[in-house]
Design a protein around this motif. Structure first.
Motif, short mmCIF file in Angstrom:
data_model
loop_
_atom_site.label_atom_id
_atom_site.label_comp_id
_atom_site.label_asym_id
_atom_site.label_seq_id
_atom_site.Cartn_x
_atom_site.Cartn_y
_atom_site.Cartn_z
N ILE A 7 0.82 -1.22 0.00
CA ILE A 7 0.00 0.00 0.00
C ILE A 7 0.85 1.26 0.00
CG2 ILE A 7 -1.95 -1.14 1.11
CD1 ILE A 7 -1.11 0.09 3.74
N TYR A 8 2.15 1.12 0.30
CA TYR A 8 3.05 2.29 0.22
C TYR A 8 4.48 1.78 0.12
CZ TYR A 8 5.59 6.56 1.28
OH TYR A 8 6.44 7.63 1.19
N PHE A 17 -0.26 -4.84 3.28
CA PHE A 17 -1.47 -5.17 4.02
C PHE A 17 -1.99 -6.53 3.60
CE2 PHE A 17 -6.17 -5.07 4.37
CZ PHE A 17 -6.27 -4.91 5.75
N SER A 19 -5.47 -8.87 4.31
CA SER A 19 -6.83 -8.78 4.85
C SER A 19 -7.20 -10.03 5.65
CB SER A 19 -7.81 -8.59 3.70
OG SER A 19 -9.14 -8.51 4.19
N TYR A 55 -0.85 -5.34 9.00
CA TYR A 55 0.02 -4.40 8.31
C TYR A 55 1.46 -4.84 8.55
CZ TYR A 55 -3.97 -1.21 7.92
OH TYR A 55 -5.20 -0.64 7.62
N CYS A 57 5.32 -3.63 8.19
CA CYS A 57 6.11 -2.41 8.03
C CYS A 57 7.60 -2.75 7.96
CB CYS A 57 5.85 -1.45 9.19
SG CYS A 57 4.11 -1.01 9.39
N LEU A 75 0.55 7.49 8.08
CA LEU A 75 0.05 6.49 7.15
C LEU A 75 -0.80 5.44 7.85
CD1 LEU A 75 0.04 5.19 4.30
CD2 LEU A 75 2.17 4.03 4.95
N LEU A 76 -0.27 4.86 8.94
CA LEU A 76 -1.01 3.82 9.64
C LEU A 76 -2.25 4.38 10.33
CD1 LEU A 76 2.02 1.87 11.18
CD2 LEU A 76 0.51 1.09 9.34
N GLU A 79 -4.92 4.72 7.68
CA GLU A 79 -5.35 3.40 7.22
C GLU A 79 -6.29 2.73 8.24
OE1 GLU A 79 -4.93 0.67 5.07
OE2 GLU A 79 -4.46 2.06 3.46
N GLN A 82 -9.64 4.54 8.43
CA GLN A 82 -10.45 4.33 7.24
C GLN A 82 -11.07 2.94 7.21
OE1 GLN A 82 -8.33 4.91 3.58
NE2 GLN A 82 -10.02 4.21 2.28
N ARG A 83 -10.33 1.94 7.64
CA ARG A 83 -10.83 0.56 7.59
C ARG A 83 -11.66 0.20 8.83
NH1 ARG A 83 -8.18 -2.50 3.48
NH2 ARG A 83 -6.34 -1.42 2.63
#
Length: 514
Positions: A7-8, A17, A19, A55, A57, A75-76, A79, A82-83
């Protein structure tokens, strides 16, 4: 294997990431990757329960998140929000453990952190005892987060898992305990070192279950500690007989081929101790080490004469911090049916920690040094040059063991040392000391021991400056016209030599033309 999407990513950082099926997330921070050839990978990928979102990293610059702190928080944070994850846990090992402790207070809905053998700082004016990562510390230009203790927060549940054999790890734990954070717990696993995950796996404990327990029921970790202590106490484990005194705190059995840097590595091991230690050089295979060794003086060892039997027996019986004995050119396959030491309890005594060390050098520089040694000693090299296959077979046997294709040394507690990497990588050397349960006092490797004449090419002329030796260029010697038969034998077996040499050392086939 879990599917992972990036994702980055930039030059300093990679975040991926995977799921899961719940509203829970784990943020896993990777270490510096010393165990896997310097490559960083998604940490704990196979051990985190499948229902957790994850995640991963990876900080490519290995700055202990000084380079990436602000970016990762932003960033985290975005994320996770948002989720909509309602429960977040940070997780990491070593440098990743530092990250797990560091970021827990800054991530949304994160109230728990799980850190395996974390550092608290690598900055010398903060944690002066931490000398394993000095090279990385020297490259940090901006100390945004020099000390993780400044970022701990009451209310976040910090759980630190550590072994009891690594001096530096326990010094970091001491700093954490002194911080007075009531929500910080330390779980100490007996008989384990900095490679705690490996030690737990070898003891038959499931790393996945330990992680799941720590995330869902932290009190259950005490069950795993009790289980490990019980396993360590079983009579089948020669390292654990608490009712009988240990004669040796650490026993190291070193296996290497002649001209593989054996004595340079041994000198580096011995220099970690202030007092002289016992070293038995080039022991005769499958015999009493104290009675069948060859003279090989190395700085830091007890002075021994083979003529002084009383002194030898005194050293045998004495309780010692360290006993090292080495073997050269031993056919490892013979260990499948013969004990290395005929009567270890009498001849060696019980040891708290036993480490088998397999040292290997890349093929071309090794075989060039072997041939050069014979010439330097004015030996007839014609037979060796004409029939190089036994020499090639010997190296192939060692490289197969080095890569895990065979298991003659036994899977438990074998430390594999790449000599080319040991020469030039200080962090790798520090990691190896931890794997051998040794302290780190002096990580330099500039000594050239005067054993066997020193270097095949330079003798002892580079002692004190061994890093200036052209260790990786010895293969040029094989270009000499006299060695055409040897080159032909090597070329005839190119397929297997090239594959193994590249897999073990990432070294391509050289141009051997005269």
């Amino acid at each position: 294997m879990r599917e992972i999407q990036t994702i980055y990513e930039d030059d300093l950082l990679k975040v991926s990431f995977s799921s899961g099926t719940s509203d829970k997330a784990v943020v896993s921070f990777s270490g510096i990757g010393l165990k896997i050839g310097g490559m960083q990978q998604e940490e704990f990928r196979a051990s985190i329960p499948g229902d957790f979102n994850i995640y991963f990293c990876i900080e490519k610059s290995r700055s202990w998140f000084n380079d990436s702190f602000t970016k990762l928080v932003e960033l985290l944070g975005a994320e996770i929000t948002q989720r909509g994850f309602t429960q977040v846990t940070t997780l990491g090992n070593s440098m990743g453990g530092f990250g797990a402790l560091l970021f827990a207070r800054y991530l949304p809905n994160c109230r728990r952190s799980l850190a395996f053998v974390p550092q608290t700082s690598i900055r010398s004016n903060i944690a002066g005892f931490e000398k394993r990562y000095l090279h990385f510390a020297e490259r940090v230009l901006n100390w945004a987060v020099p000390d993780v203790i400044d970022h701990l927060e009451e209310g976040v549940e910090y759980n630190v898992l550590v072994g009891d054999t690594c001096i530096q790890d326990n010094a970091h734990v001491g700093r954490l305990m002194d911080a007075g954070i009531d929500s910080l717990k330390v779980f100490t696993f007996p008989g384990c070192g900095h490679d705690l995950a490996r030690d737990l796996k070898q003891a038959g404990l499931s790393l996945g279950k330990i992680i799941q327990t720590a995330i869902e029921d932290i009190n259950g970790l005490s069950v795993f500690i009790q289980e490990l202590a019980k396993k360590r106490a079983e009579p089948k484990n020669i390292m654990q007989h608490h009712h009988i005194p240990y004669r040796n705190d650490i026993e190291i059995q070193l296996f290497g081929l002649q001209r593989s840097g054996n004595h340079a590595v041994i000198a580096w091991i011995l220099q970690q101790f202030d007092e002289p230690t016992v070293f038995l050089n080039n022991v005769a295979h499958f015999s009493d080490p104290y009675l069948n060794w060859r003279s090989g003086p190395v700085a830091g060892m007890e002075q021994i004469s083979k003529l002084n039997s009383g002194r030898i027996e005194e050293l045998r019986a004495r309780q010692k911090h360290l006993l090292v004995y080495s073997y050269e050119n031993l056919k490892l396959s013979e260990l499948a049916w013969r004990p290395l030491v005929p009567d270890p309890e009498q001849q060696i005594g019980r040891s708290r920690h036993i480490r088998r060390v397999l040292l290997l050098r890349d093929f071309f520089n090794w075989v060039a040094s072997r041939i050069r040694l014979m010439e330097y000693r004015q030996q007839d090299i014609s037979a060796t040059v004409a029939n190089l296959n036994p020499t090639i077979n010997l190296w192939l046997g060692y490289v197969r063991e080095f890569l895990g294709e065979t298991d003659y040394l036994g899977a438990e507690d074998v430390v594999r040392i790449s000599y080319p990497r040991w020469i030039g990588d200080r962090e790798y050397r520090a990691y190896l000391l931890g794997r051998m349960s040794l302290p780190l006092s002096n990580n330099d490797n500039d000594k050239v021991p005067d054993v066997g004449g020193g270097s095949s090419f330079d003798k002892t002329s580079f002692t004190g400056a061994a890093s200036n030796m052209r260790i990786g260029e010895r293969w040029h010697y094989l270009r000499d016209a006299r060695f055409s038969a040897a080159r032909a034998a090597i070329l005839n077996r190119r397929e297997e030599i090239e594959a193994y040499n590249y897999q073990a050392f990432d070294i391509n086939w050289p141009d051997l033309q005269a």
